[in-house]
Scaffold this motif. Structure first.
Motif, short mmCIF file in Angstrom:
data_model
loop_
_atom_site.label_atom_id
_atom_site.label_comp_id
_atom_site.label_asym_id
_atom_site.label_seq_id
_atom_site.Cartn_x
_atom_site.Cartn_y
_atom_site.Cartn_z
N VAL A 194 5.52 7.03 -0.63
CA VAL A 194 4.16 7.55 -0.80
C VAL A 194 3.14 6.41 -0.78
CG1 VAL A 194 4.93 9.53 -2.16
CG2 VAL A 194 4.35 7.38 -3.33
N PRO A 195 1.86 6.74 -0.60
CA PRO A 195 0.83 5.71 -0.73
C PRO A 195 0.78 5.20 -2.18
CG PRO A 195 -0.03 7.70 0.30
CD PRO A 195 1.29 8.05 -0.25
N THR A 196 0.44 3.94 -2.34
CA THR A 196 0.30 3.39 -3.68
C THR A 196 -0.94 3.99 -4.35
OG1 THR A 196 1.20 1.30 -2.88
CG2 THR A 196 0.12 1.26 -5.02
N SER A 197 -0.74 4.51 -5.53
CA SER A 197 -1.86 5.16 -6.22
C SER A 197 -2.74 4.13 -6.92
CB SER A 197 -1.32 6.15 -7.25
OG SER A 197 -0.48 5.50 -8.17
N TYR A 225 0.83 -1.21 0.00
CA TYR A 225 0.00 0.00 0.00
C TYR A 225 0.87 1.26 0.00
CZ TYR A 225 -3.54 -3.38 1.41
OH TYR A 225 -4.37 -4.47 1.47
N THR A 249 1.61 14.90 -9.85
CA THR A 249 1.55 13.47 -10.22
C THR A 249 1.99 12.55 -9.08
OG1 THR A 249 3.83 13.39 -11.08
CG2 THR A 249 2.10 14.13 -12.60
N LEU A 250 2.48 13.14 -8.01
CA LEU A 250 3.00 12.35 -6.89
C LEU A 250 1.88 12.11 -5.88
CD1 LEU A 250 5.90 11.30 -6.18
CD2 LEU A 250 6.10 13.29 -4.67
N PRO A 251 1.59 10.85 -5.53
CA PRO A 251 0.56 10.59 -4.51
C PRO A 251 0.93 11.26 -3.18
CG PRO A 251 1.16 8.56 -5.65
CD PRO A 251 2.16 9.59 -6.06
N ARG A 252 -0.05 11.75 -2.47
CA ARG A 252 0.19 12.37 -1.17
C ARG A 252 -0.62 11.65 -0.11
NH1 ARG A 252 3.04 17.15 -3.07
NH2 ARG A 252 3.58 17.61 -0.92
N ARG A 269 8.92 6.38 -4.92
CA ARG A 269 8.85 6.94 -6.27
C ARG A 269 9.88 8.05 -6.43
NH1 ARG A 269 2.89 7.81 -8.89
NH2 ARG A 269 2.00 5.73 -8.48
#
Length: 244
Positions: free
Chosen positions: A241-244, A29, A46-49, A33
């Protein structure tokens, strides 16, 4: 470094980092990146937060370049000697040569990943449980002797996911620095496993600000600015980061 163990250095490659963390017990999860810009909004979007931790890879001497010396800080600075509830973040002292990438990974997941996202009885779960009450030297020894961690690391470092395995395992001229947020205090910490005085408290951040918020970005930029004019200074930035 006090320990005699020496590992194969890691590439600063999110795929390599992800294989290690998932092999040792982090659920899929979260992932590492690449961060391609800290100032371009369209790229950052574009980077998950939230960003849970950052790993900055740069020249070996970047810690000295990017930090202002603290008042009164000198060679006699006492060694870090905290454990368990005394700590604001989980810190590992590096005693394995060429493994600063591994320590940056450990600092990222130990502090950035909620325990609910680590498989129970996994290598990482057992290692953190063992290490939490230990003082730095005992904790360092637990990392050195963790066979599951060494297997996961060595397998990945020797795999084809790395472009090459260096022949010379001496100083390879780069360093891994972690930025992470304390769950206990909400402060941002700068973490280098090779510092004898432990993690550096960089001050509080807003409750809803993640590690790549304004405060974290300013710290990274400070290192980049300190290296301007040096043609040999190459940096990379990787986010957990969290998995998108």
């Amino acid at each position: 470094m006090a320990g005699s163990a020496c590992f194969i250095p890691l590439e600063s490659n999110p795929e390599v980092f992800n294989k290690i963390i998932h092999d040792i017990g982090v659920m899929p999860y979260v992932e590492f990146r690449d961060v391609y810009s800290i100032s371009e909004p369209s790229i950052l979007a574009t980077l998950p937060r939230p960003v849970l931790a950052l790993i900055l890879v740069g020249p070996t001497d970047m810690v000295g370049r990017g930090e202002e010396p603290e008042p009164g800080q000198h060679a006699s600075t006492p060694e870090y000697a905290k454990a368990g509830d005394q700590e604001d973040i989980f810190w590992f002292k590096q005693t394995i040569r060429n493994a600063c990438g591994l320590y940056a990974i450990l600092h990222s997941v130990a502090n950035g990943v909620d325990a609910d996202f680590v498989y129970k009885e996994s290598v990482l779960d057992k290692l953190l449980t063992t290490c939490r009450p230990l003082l730095p030297n005992e904790r360092a020894r637990a990392v050195e002797t963790c066979e599951g961690l060494e297997r996961a690391y060595t397998s990945t470092a020797r795999s084809h996911e790395q472009s090459s395995v260096p022949r010379n395992l001496g100083d390879l001229g780069n360093h891994y620095l972690c930025l992470t947020k304390s769950r206990k205090t909400g402060h941002l910490y700068q973490v280098s496993a090779s510092r004898k005085d432990g993690p550096v408290d960089m001050g509080p951040v807003h409750e809803h600000e993640d590690v790549l918020g304004p405060h974290g970005t300013a710290i990274v930029q400070n290192y980049l600015d300190a290296a301007k004019g040096d043609p040999n200074a190459v940096f990379s930035l990787i986010a957990l980061v969290p998995t998108s």
